[in-house]
Design a protein around this motif. Structure first.
Motif, PDB file in Angstrom:
ATOM      1  N   ILE A  34      63.671 -25.128 -70.245  1.00  0.00           N
ATOM      2  CA  ILE A  34      64.919 -25.887 -70.403  1.00  0.00           C
ATOM      3  C   ILE A  34      65.032 -27.008 -69.363  1.00  0.00           C
ATOM      4  CG2 ILE A  34      66.277 -24.252 -69.028  1.00  0.00           C
ATOM      5  CD1 ILE A  34      67.767 -25.815 -72.096  1.00  0.00           C
ATOM      6  N   VAL A  35      64.513 -26.767 -68.147  1.00  0.00           N
ATOM      7  CA  VAL A  35      64.660 -27.790 -67.100  1.00  0.00           C
ATOM      8  C   VAL A  35      63.404 -28.639 -66.945  1.00  0.00           C
ATOM      9  CG1 VAL A  35      66.429 -26.622 -65.742  1.00  0.00           C
ATOM     10  CG2 VAL A  35      64.023 -26.027 -65.393  1.00  0.00           C
ATOM     11  N   GLN A  36      62.541 -28.674 -67.981  1.00  0.00           N
ATOM     12  CA  GLN A  36      61.269 -29.389 -67.821  1.00  0.00           C
ATOM     13  C   GLN A  36      61.457 -30.886 -67.539  1.00  0.00           C
ATOM     14  OE1 GLN A  36      59.175 -28.639 -71.521  1.00  0.00           O
ATOM     15  NE2 GLN A  36      59.883 -30.548 -72.398  1.00  0.00           N
ATOM     16  N   MET A  60      71.264 -34.647 -68.855  1.00  0.00           N
ATOM     17  CA  MET A  60      71.584 -33.331 -68.273  1.00  0.00           C
ATOM     18  C   MET A  60      72.230 -33.503 -66.901  1.00  0.00           C
ATOM     19  SD  MET A  60      68.317 -30.951 -69.336  1.00  0.00           S
ATOM     20  CE  MET A  60      68.647 -29.683 -68.141  1.00  0.00           C
ATOM     21  N   GLY A  86      59.673 -28.842 -75.880  1.00  0.00           N
ATOM     22  CA  GLY A  86      59.981 -28.157 -74.636  1.00  0.00           C
ATOM     23  C   GLY A  86      59.588 -26.703 -74.586  1.00  0.00           C
ATOM     24  N   TYR A 125      72.546 -27.227 -64.675  1.00  0.00           N
ATOM     25  CA  TYR A 125      71.482 -26.551 -63.903  1.00  0.00           C
ATOM     26  C   TYR A 125      71.226 -27.120 -62.510  1.00  0.00           C
ATOM     27  CZ  TYR A 125      70.410 -24.540 -68.465  1.00  0.00           C
ATOM     28  OH  TYR A 125      70.491 -23.902 -69.670  1.00  0.00           O
TER      29      TYR A 125
END
Length: 448
Positions: A181-183, A411, A178, A417
């Motif tokens: 973080i939000v990939q 997640m 990665g 997020y």
């Protein structure tokens, strides 16, 4: 027929530049190993596909460059112009001052609608320059914000504006460890939206290309440019002109159309993977000789064992025997829907590809005669005397897809997020729709 390339975001623009570089250096290469007439028609066909001529004689790439920050585009424009071999059209780019902050929702819901008219005007202008438009080739990454979010938006706009044109999305799969973080969110949203509007997705995995740079190219300090050059070489090996099976004596007219026709028999299956052989540092080429039977044997085993490159292939994997009483496929066996092998260089017309026609390689619902195609040209590509590329619609991407959806779901389940997306109007239902779309894709590929 001509292809308009749309380069989106930092990754798309850097790779696009390397692709045009690779095409150009291949055209100017003197390593043709084919007749002068053949070489000239190869030249003309490549130029018509990817470039338009200017009075100055310097070919201009048929491309639109889009990014939400100016740095990469200005670098890309000036590097191309400095090369002297080709350049971009200076009117065909669009950039803003602020990026998308690695947020898919910002690219898709904010920048997309805000700049839609300007971007689509640029695309329209490029399309109008083509005598015959073959379709669009977009290049983007899935992990960031602009390439992925704006890329998905622009692809939908292309589909609306050009309903009859082919659209191939070239997608860069992020490193497993990665960068962002939000990939995984960005990737799930990108893939599910592209699945609705694109004809096919051609995927390169960063991790795989990184390995090729390290193990086959012997590069010690690997930069993004090294990775991009390997990707560009692989794309060039597919898109440079070839003779298709039924194409008569001329070069194929519409590479995107031919690609879809051979590889995408059903809209549920659009994920294409690409393998290339041989790959090595330029200074080793002079000392290496390859035989076609050896290359084909390796390429076929790479296909059935889902090996990413010609080193470290698992030779234990075998196709199931026809008529065997065991209904299940052997472990690790990679089942295909359709495959295309592209051969370039010396003696291509005598190569036996019968091993790729073996029905046990394919799913049962497609006739193996329809599931396999071969394109060939006696002109060598990029200094390789003999080279072969495999474009495969198979279970190549099942594991990475399953993994990315799993990580994103974990997640999402803890609402991590999510607020970053809802503030730009992407709701939890949108996430759930995306998960549903991809779960369906995963299950379709699993039961092949």
């Amino acid at each position: 027929m001509s292809i308009v390339t749309v380069q989106l975001g930092q990754c798309g623009n850097q790779i696009g530049h390397e692709v045009f570089n690779a095409l150009c250096s291949d055209i100017h290469g003197t390593h043709g190993l084919c007749s002068k007439k053949e070489n000239e028609s190869y030249h003309d066909s490549c130029k018509e596909r990817f470039f338009c001529e200017e009075e100055s004689g310097v070919p201009v790439a048929r491309a639109v460059l889009v990014d939400m920050e100016p740095k990469v585009i200005s670098q890309t424009l000036s590097m191309a112009a400095r090369s002297g071999h080709w350049k971009y059209n200076h009117q065909s780019h669009f950039c803003q001052k602020q990026g998308s902050g690695n947020n898919w929702a910002s690219g898709y819901s904010v920048h997309g609608p805000r700049h839609k008219e300007t971007i689509m005007n640029l695309v329209q202008k490029e399309a109008e320059k083509c005598d015959r438009l073959g379709g669009f080739f977009t290049i983007m990454s899935m992990a960031g914000g602009t390439g992925s979010g704006l890329g998905a938006f622009v692809t939908q706009c292309l589909r609306d504006a050009f309903p009859a044109s082919f659209i191939l999305n070239h997608v860069i799969w992020p490193y497993g460890t990665g960068e962002v973080i939000v990939q995984n969110y960005n990737s799930v949203l990108t893939l599910s939206h592209l699945y609705q509007s694109s004809d096919a997705l051609l995927v390169h995995e960063n991790d795989v290309i990184h390995k090729i740079c390290a193990q086959l190219m012997n590069i010690k300090q690997i930069s993004f440019r090294d990775v991009n050059q390997v990707i560009a070489h692989q794309l060039g090996s597919v898109f440079q002109p070839t003779h298709t099976a039924g194409g008569g004596s001329g070069y194929s007219r519409n590479p995107l159309g031919d690609l879809m026709e051979t590889l995408v028999p059903h809209p549920e299956f659009k994920m294409l993977g690409l393998r290339n052989i041989p790959q090595m540092p330029e200074n080793s080429l002079a000392y290496s000789t390859f035989s076609w039977p050896g290359l084909i044997k390796h390429l076929r085993q790479m296909l059935i064992a889902n090996a990413k490159m010609e080193e470290g292939i698992d030779w234990q994997v075998r196709p199931p025997h026809p008529g065997s009483s065991i209904p299940s496929k052997p472990l690790h066996f990679n089942t295909s829907i359709a495959n295309l092998v592209i051969l370039r260089g010396k003696d291509v017309h005598g190569v036996d590809l019968g091993s790729f026609r073996d029905p046990s390689l394919y799913t049962s619902w497609l006739n193996p005669q329809d599931a396999f195609s071969a394109w060939r040209t006696p002109r060598a590509f990029n200094k390789y005397e003999k080279s072969a590329a495999l474009v495969s619609n198979s279970q190549f991407l099942l594991k990475p897809l399953d993994s990315i959806v799993g990580k994103a779901w974990n997640m999402f389940a803890s609402k991590a997020y999510i607020h970053q997306y809802t503030k730009f109007g992407i709701q939890e239902e949108d996430f759930l729709d995306s998960f549903t779309t991809l779960e369906q894709v995963i299950s379709s590929y699993t039961i092949l």
